[in-house]
Design a protein around this motif. Sequence first.
Motif, PDB file in Angstrom:
ATOM      1  N   ILE A   1     -20.205 -11.817  16.008  1.00  0.00           N
ATOM      2  CA  ILE A   1     -21.478 -11.883  16.711  1.00  0.00           C
ATOM      3  C   ILE A   1     -21.499 -10.762  17.736  1.00  0.00           C
ATOM      4  CG2 ILE A   1     -22.923 -13.287  18.226  1.00  0.00           C
ATOM      5  CD1 ILE A   1     -21.668 -15.736  16.801  1.00  0.00           C
TER       6      ILE A   1
ATOM      7  N   HIS B   1     -23.521 -21.976   6.190  1.00  0.00           N
ATOM      8  CA  HIS B   1     -24.448 -21.221   7.042  1.00  0.00           C
ATOM      9  C   HIS B   1     -25.869 -21.759   6.890  1.00  0.00           C
ATOM     10  CE1 HIS B   1     -26.154 -17.933   9.273  1.00  0.00           C
ATOM     11  NE2 HIS B   1     -26.950 -17.636   8.273  1.00  0.00           N
TER      12      HIS B   1
ATOM     13  N   SER C   1     -26.230 -25.122   8.531  1.00  0.00           N
ATOM     14  CA  SER C   1     -26.257 -25.031   9.984  1.00  0.00           C
ATOM     15  C   SER C   1     -27.653 -24.630  10.480  1.00  0.00           C
ATOM     16  CB  SER C   1     -25.209 -24.016  10.438  1.00  0.00           C
ATOM     17  OG  SER C   1     -25.127 -23.988  11.837  1.00  0.00           O
TER      18      SER C   1
ATOM     19  N   ASP D   1     -30.276 -21.196  23.049  1.00  0.00           N
ATOM     20  CA  ASP D   1     -29.225 -21.316  22.038  1.00  0.00           C
ATOM     21  C   ASP D   1     -29.087 -22.784  21.629  1.00  0.00           C
ATOM     22  OD1 ASP D   1     -27.843 -22.433  24.141  1.00  0.00           O
ATOM     23  OD2 ASP D   1     -26.212 -20.978  24.147  1.00  0.00           O
TER      24      ASP D   1
ATOM     25  N   ASP E   1     -28.554 -19.904  16.688  1.00  0.00           N
ATOM     26  CA  ASP E   1     -27.676 -20.976  16.219  1.00  0.00           C
ATOM     27  C   ASP E   1     -26.217 -20.788  16.653  1.00  0.00           C
ATOM     28  OD1 ASP E   1     -27.084 -23.342  14.965  1.00  0.00           O
ATOM     29  OD2 ASP E   1     -26.626 -22.413  13.043  1.00  0.00           O
ATOM     30  N   HIS E   2     -26.004 -20.325  17.849  1.00  0.00           N
ATOM     31  CA  HIS E   2     -24.637 -20.160  18.367  1.00  0.00           C
ATOM     32  C   HIS E   2     -24.712 -20.403  19.852  1.00  0.00           C
ATOM     33  CE1 HIS E   2     -23.712 -18.056  14.623  1.00  0.00           C
ATOM     34  NE2 HIS E   2     -24.907 -17.512  14.782  1.00  0.00           N
ATOM     35  N   GLU E   3     -23.547 -20.587  20.449  1.00  0.00           N
ATOM     36  CA  GLU E   3     -23.576 -20.632  21.897  1.00  0.00           C
ATOM     37  C   GLU E   3     -23.514 -19.184  22.347  1.00  0.00           C
ATOM     38  OE1 GLU E   3     -21.776 -24.139  23.932  1.00  0.00           O
ATOM     39  OE2 GLU E   3     -20.710 -22.569  24.983  1.00  0.00           O
TER      40      GLU E   3
END
Length: 452
Positions: free
Chosen positions: A54, A25, A28, A143, A122-124
């Motif tokens: 999420i 994590h 990332s 994103d 940090d995600h789509e």
Amino acid sequence: METNPPVPRAILVGVQVPSVDDVAHAASIEELGRLVKTLGYEVVGTMSQKRYEIDGGTVLGKGRLEQLATITGGTGVVGSMAIPQKSKAREHFEDADEKKPDAPQIEPDPDAPPKPAFVIVDHEISPSQARNLERATGAQVLDRTGVIMEIFHRHAHSREAKLQVEIARLKYVSPRLRESSAGERRQGSGAGESDLDLDRRKIRDRLAELKEQLEDIQRDNDQRRSTRRDQLRVALVGYTNSGKSSLMRALTGSEVLVADKLFATLDTTVRTLQPETKPRVLVSDTVGFIKMLPHDLVASFRSTLAEALEASLLLFVVDASDPTHESQLEVSRNVLREIGADVVPSRLILNKIDRVSEADRAALRAKHPDAILLSAKSPEDAAALREMIIAFFEAAMVEEQLVLPYAKQGLLSVVYENMRVLREDYDTTGRIIRVRGLPDAIARLRTTLAAS
Ligand SMILES: Nc1nc2c(ncn2[C@@H]2O[C@H](COP(=O)(O)OP(=O)(O)OP(=O)(O)O)[C@@H](O)[C@H]2O)c(=O)[nH]1
Ligand SMILES: [Mg+2]
């Protein structure tokens, strides 16, 4: 007097789900920070939250979202799209509970720098999640995919790369456009429908136009590549920032761009291995890989990566000094598998070894006994790598005799370009040549000779 425009300030947001450990994590988020810096933004902080999944609506939980809004200067609530409100008393109670001591607390300060204008997740995330976050934070929300798209957009130089990136961006933007326009329409006059259809049609037309232009360029490029098909070819592949272009420089003496940026290279460059060999060896530098590389970008760079597919040897470059190099290796392997390049012979290059301690080097050697440990900055290492490449081709080449009829002397240049000529004799049938070359190249030449 001219002043530089202020550097955009950004706050990073990451959600740690149970399947991701702390180290992964943190890595990332750190990588997202480097992506954001590559865009020229200043990272002012990180808001991270452990969550089972999420959150469907707003990515973060209610409390964290409000903390984030304090930092960005937003209201902390999504507005009409928000989940049903709780009673005021309960809300206060739960919020106090959710505000963890590690959360950033900001005192109002008149000299404080401007509030971050960007929230980078940090995600789509889905278009509606982005919209909800924007409403709650008052900041612009991007994103990971959006950031990568933007970097590709800025770093594309060749006409081909520019077209590829624009196609990927349009595909990324169009569903977002659709949903946000639809959302606005619901509250508006109702006249938006035709606008939306118009936008969609415009995008479809533009995409068709771009694809056509791209196909033209790719036809030319395919042509050029096919003339190189039988030459000795090596491709540098690997994670972004691993040192591919640095090795390209060291091996070919060319001035390709080397930068401590992610995705510095988007265009494939092909240069000759120096000092030149007979026949010469061509080295290609290629676009780097990254975790969660947007699918449309992978698809659009397929043709660029065709260089890698057609090479006889892949130099798989890894930044051994990066603590997450094992997962980078895994990501790169997956992309290569996806484009079908996993069948090409490869050598693992553990680069930036000058930054690795003696103990860690020993561990690397034990873990990857076949890997080559080197530093692109060391001329001796580059020379040794050159020898390895030459040895690879020497081992792959075979010696054969070809007869070139006098009517087909035009093929002589092909022979010299792709093979080493060991001996030439002449008789009544033509030129008799003893060559050393790759079996496929010799076979193809024989086919050409047989066809009349
Ligand atoms: N210390 C050290 N730094 C290196 C070495 N190789 C590359 N670098 C540095 O790492 C950074 C990235 O190098 P590049 O060669 O641009 O990496 P790349 O793989 O081409 O990166 P992209 O094109 O962005 O995918 C640069 O700042 C280089 O100077 C090395 O062996 N040792
Ligand atoms: Mg590069």
